[in-house]
Write a protein that holds these residues in place. Structure first.
Motif, PDB file in Angstrom:
ATOM      1  N   VAL A  51     -42.464  13.231 -43.285  1.00  0.00           N
ATOM      2  CA  VAL A  51     -42.881  12.861 -41.928  1.00  0.00           C
ATOM      3  C   VAL A  51     -43.230  11.374 -41.886  1.00  0.00           C
ATOM      4  O   VAL A  51     -42.863  10.652 -40.950  1.00  0.00           O
ATOM      5  N   ALA A  52     -43.929  10.907 -42.925  1.00  0.00           N
ATOM      6  CA  ALA A  52     -44.250   9.479 -42.997  1.00  0.00           C
ATOM      7  C   ALA A  52     -42.978   8.638 -43.059  1.00  0.00           C
ATOM      8  O   ALA A  52     -42.873   7.585 -42.404  1.00  0.00           O
ATOM      9  N   LEU A  53     -41.993   9.088 -43.850  1.00  0.00           N
ATOM     10  CA  LEU A  53     -40.732   8.361 -43.929  1.00  0.00           C
ATOM     11  C   LEU A  53     -40.019   8.378 -42.588  1.00  0.00           C
ATOM     12  O   LEU A  53     -39.450   7.356 -42.157  1.00  0.00           O
ATOM     13  N   ALA A  54     -40.045   9.515 -41.904  1.00  0.00           N
ATOM     14  CA  ALA A  54     -39.398   9.617 -40.591  1.00  0.00           C
ATOM     15  C   ALA A  54     -39.997   8.616 -39.609  1.00  0.00           C
ATOM     16  O   ALA A  54     -39.271   7.937 -38.871  1.00  0.00           O
ATOM     17  N   VAL A  55     -41.321   8.514 -39.592  1.00  0.00           N
ATOM     18  CA  VAL A  55     -41.995   7.575 -38.688  1.00  0.00           C
ATOM     19  C   VAL A  55     -41.574   6.142 -39.013  1.00  0.00           C
ATOM     20  O   VAL A  55     -41.294   5.333 -38.116  1.00  0.00           O
ATOM     21  N   SER A  56     -41.498   5.803 -40.301  1.00  0.00           N
ATOM     22  CA  SER A  56     -41.108   4.450 -40.705  1.00  0.00           C
ATOM     23  C   SER A  56     -39.649   4.168 -40.370  1.00  0.00           C
ATOM     24  O   SER A  56     -39.302   3.053 -39.953  1.00  0.00           O
ATOM     25  N   LEU A  57     -38.778   5.152 -40.561  1.00  0.00           N
ATOM     26  CA  LEU A  57     -37.368   4.964 -40.211  1.00  0.00           C
ATOM     27  C   LEU A  57     -37.208   4.716 -38.718  1.00  0.00           C
ATOM     28  O   LEU A  57     -36.450   3.830 -38.295  1.00  0.00           O
ATOM     29  N   ARG A  58     -37.927   5.484 -37.920  1.00  0.00           N
ATOM     30  CA  ARG A  58     -37.840   5.276 -36.471  1.00  0.00           C
ATOM     31  C   ARG A  58     -38.360   3.898 -36.072  1.00  0.00           C
ATOM     32  O   ARG A  58     -37.825   3.254 -35.164  1.00  0.00           O
ATOM     33  N   ALA A  59     -39.400   3.446 -36.748  1.00  0.00           N
ATOM     34  CA  ALA A  59     -39.943   2.118 -36.437  1.00  0.00           C
ATOM     35  C   ALA A  59     -38.930   1.012 -36.737  1.00  0.00           C
ATOM     36  O   ALA A  59     -38.982  -0.067 -36.140  1.00  0.00           O
ATOM     37  N   LEU A  60     -37.993   1.302 -37.648  1.00  0.00           N
ATOM     38  CA  LEU A  60     -36.955   0.337 -37.985  1.00  0.00           C
ATOM     39  C   LEU A  60     -35.683   0.559 -37.175  1.00  0.00           C
ATOM     40  O   LEU A  60     -34.657  -0.064 -37.450  1.00  0.00           O
ATOM     41  N   GLY A  61     -35.744   1.453 -36.192  1.00  0.00           N
ATOM     42  CA  GLY A  61     -34.633   1.638 -35.278  1.00  0.00           C
ATOM     43  C   GLY A  61     -33.693   2.770 -35.584  1.00  0.00           C
ATOM     44  O   GLY A  61     -32.676   2.938 -34.896  1.00  0.00           O
ATOM     45  N   ALA A  62     -33.975   3.580 -36.609  1.00  0.00           N
ATOM     46  CA  ALA A  62     -33.094   4.690 -36.962  1.00  0.00           C
ATOM     47  C   ALA A  62     -33.463   5.954 -36.197  1.00  0.00           C
ATOM     48  O   ALA A  62     -34.615   6.143 -35.792  1.00  0.00           O
ATOM     49  N   GLU A  63     -32.478   6.830 -36.014  1.00  0.00           N
ATOM     50  CA  GLU A  63     -32.729   8.173 -35.513  1.00  0.00           C
ATOM     51  C   GLU A  63     -32.938   9.091 -36.712  1.00  0.00           C
ATOM     52  O   GLU A  63     -32.374   8.867 -37.784  1.00  0.00           O
ATOM     53  N   VAL A  64     -33.738  10.143 -36.527  1.00  0.00           N
ATOM     54  CA  VAL A  64     -34.092  11.008 -37.650  1.00  0.00           C
ATOM     55  C   VAL A  64     -33.958  12.468 -37.263  1.00  0.00           C
ATOM     56  O   VAL A  64     -34.369  12.866 -36.165  1.00  0.00           O
TER      57      VAL A  64
END
Length: 408
Positions: free
Chosen positions: A18-31
């Motif tokens: 979940v933490a990785l998902a939040v960070s990926l989204r902050a960098l513009g990725a979809e999860v």
């Protein structure tokens, strides 16, 4: 860019994703996230829909811990095949349009995730949460139930070779049968196939450094921690403010045998040290043994905020709880139940930030002895010193690494 995250295991396996998902989204990725259905509410807190894998995990874990599940050898092939099929179906459905798969958890589920990545021709990234799950000449592998090693064997490289043989024997036939059914070639080393030669190690270097030289090109990012801004409830705040800091007792998403007996022993041990008790119900279903006002029970709670306000944390030794307590500077007593938990108990004791309970079965006397050691001023000072060294950017670092691999 779109990334699929797969975690099949307990809360400790899913929360870092979940933490990785939040960070990926902050960098513009979809999860997209695949995990056991037990954690749908957890994913909802960050507006992530869950693609569930199979049936709820909690009853399965409870049956294993309480001894009502089949032994490791009974029906293993059928259980492995069922998990492979359910994980593959979930990941394949969720991975459409994705550019990478990041996976952790039980070997059959991770093997299914890698199969999907192979079929789609996209990068597959394996994740470990503690060093001892990765082959190294510096430490032995965990022992697998029903697969004892000769006691005279102490060379770590030999032990890891035996580990390869064990995992091939346990899971190889089921994994290769499934791969054949979807048109993929067989693998001859299950463990290395799942882990790859460049896994991510989502653990803090201060708590558990990856030692070099080693055979794998491990990238240690630091622990994946999602900042928790939730307030504590008014009732909990009132309890905390009514007296001296309590001792927290909880086993997270790990059931225990004889929960009532464990609760009584824990409360007696904490009271013997002149402390109040804060029980976390968790999957162990811990509840106060009496109605005295020095004991309070909580459910889901912001541990990051809570652990800064307790005298000590008594827990099972999951990677997440150990790291959260260490970040808070709270002395710990680890009562390891299974899997990686003895490893974390050992690290807590080695670092001097708490005590390792001797085995999974506690008594009032044994826990009181461990608590006495954890509650010393020296242990608290050491815990505070270690807390200052723990990284908080692990999830962001990992997200950048994942996106970089996709870009290449």
């Amino acid at each position: 860019m779109r990334v699929l995250l797969m975690a099949y295991g307990s809360r400790g396996d899913v929360e870092p994703m979940v933490a990785l998902a939040v960070s990926l989204r902050a960098l513009g990725a979809e999860v997209q996230v695949c995990a056991p259905p037990d954690f749908a509410e957890l994913l909802e807190t960050v507006d992530l829909p869950l693609v569930p894998i199979g049936r709820p995990l909690r009853p399965v874990v409870k049956a294993v811990v309480t001894g009502t599940a089949p032994t490791a050898a009974e029906g293993l092939a059928q259980r492995t095949a069922a998990l492979l099929a359910s994980a593959y179906d979930a990941v394949a459905a969720a991975a459409e349009g994705c550019d990478a798969v990041v996976a952790t958890g039980l070997i059959p589920a991770a093997a299914a995730a890698r199969s999907v990545a192979e079929q789609l021709g996209i990068p597959y990234v394996s994740v470990a949460y503690y060093p001892a799950s990765l082959p190294s000449p510096h430490h032995p592998p965990l022992a697998w139930p029903g697969r004892p090693v000769p006691p005279e064997v102490t060379d770590n490289r030999v032990l890891w070779e035996l580990n390869t043989e064990s995992l091939n024997a346990l899971f190889g036939e089921a994994i290769n049968t499934h791969r054949a059914s979807i048109g993929l070639p067989p693998v001859d080393n299950v463990r290395d196939h799942v882990l790859t030669d460049r896994p991510l190690l989502a653990a803090d270097p201060a708590l558990c450094p990856w030692l070099e030289p080693a055979d794998l090109d491990v990238v240690q990012t630091g622990a994946w921690i999602r900042p928790d801004e939730r307030p504590l409830t008014a009732e909990l705040e009132a309890f905390l403010n009514e007296g001296t800091p309590p001792v927290y007792v909880g086993f997270g998403s790990i059931p225990v045998r004889d929960a009532q007996g464990v609760t009584r022993a824990a409360i007696e041990a904490v009271r013997a040290q002149g402390r109040r008790v804060l029980l976390s119900r968790g999957w162990a279903d811990l509840e106060p043994a009496d109605d005295k006002d020095d004991c309070f029970a909580v459910g889901e709670v912001n541990q990051q905020a809570l652990f800064r306000r307790v005298a000590a944390v008594v827990h099972h030794g999951g990677a997440g709880t150990t790291t959260t307590a260490a970040r808070a500077g709270a002395p710990q007593v680890v009562v390891p139940q299974m899997a990686d938990q003895p490893y974390w108990a050992g690290r807590v004791a080695e670092l001097g930030i708490g005590a390792a309970h001797d085995g999974p079965t506690l008594t009032a006397e044994s826990l009181s002895t461990a608590l006495k050691a954890a509650l010393t001023p020296e242990t608290r000072a050491r815990a505070a010193a270690v807390a200052a060294t723990i990284r908080t950017d692990g999830a962001t670092a990992a997200a950048r690494l994942v996106l970089d691999r996709v870009g290449r």
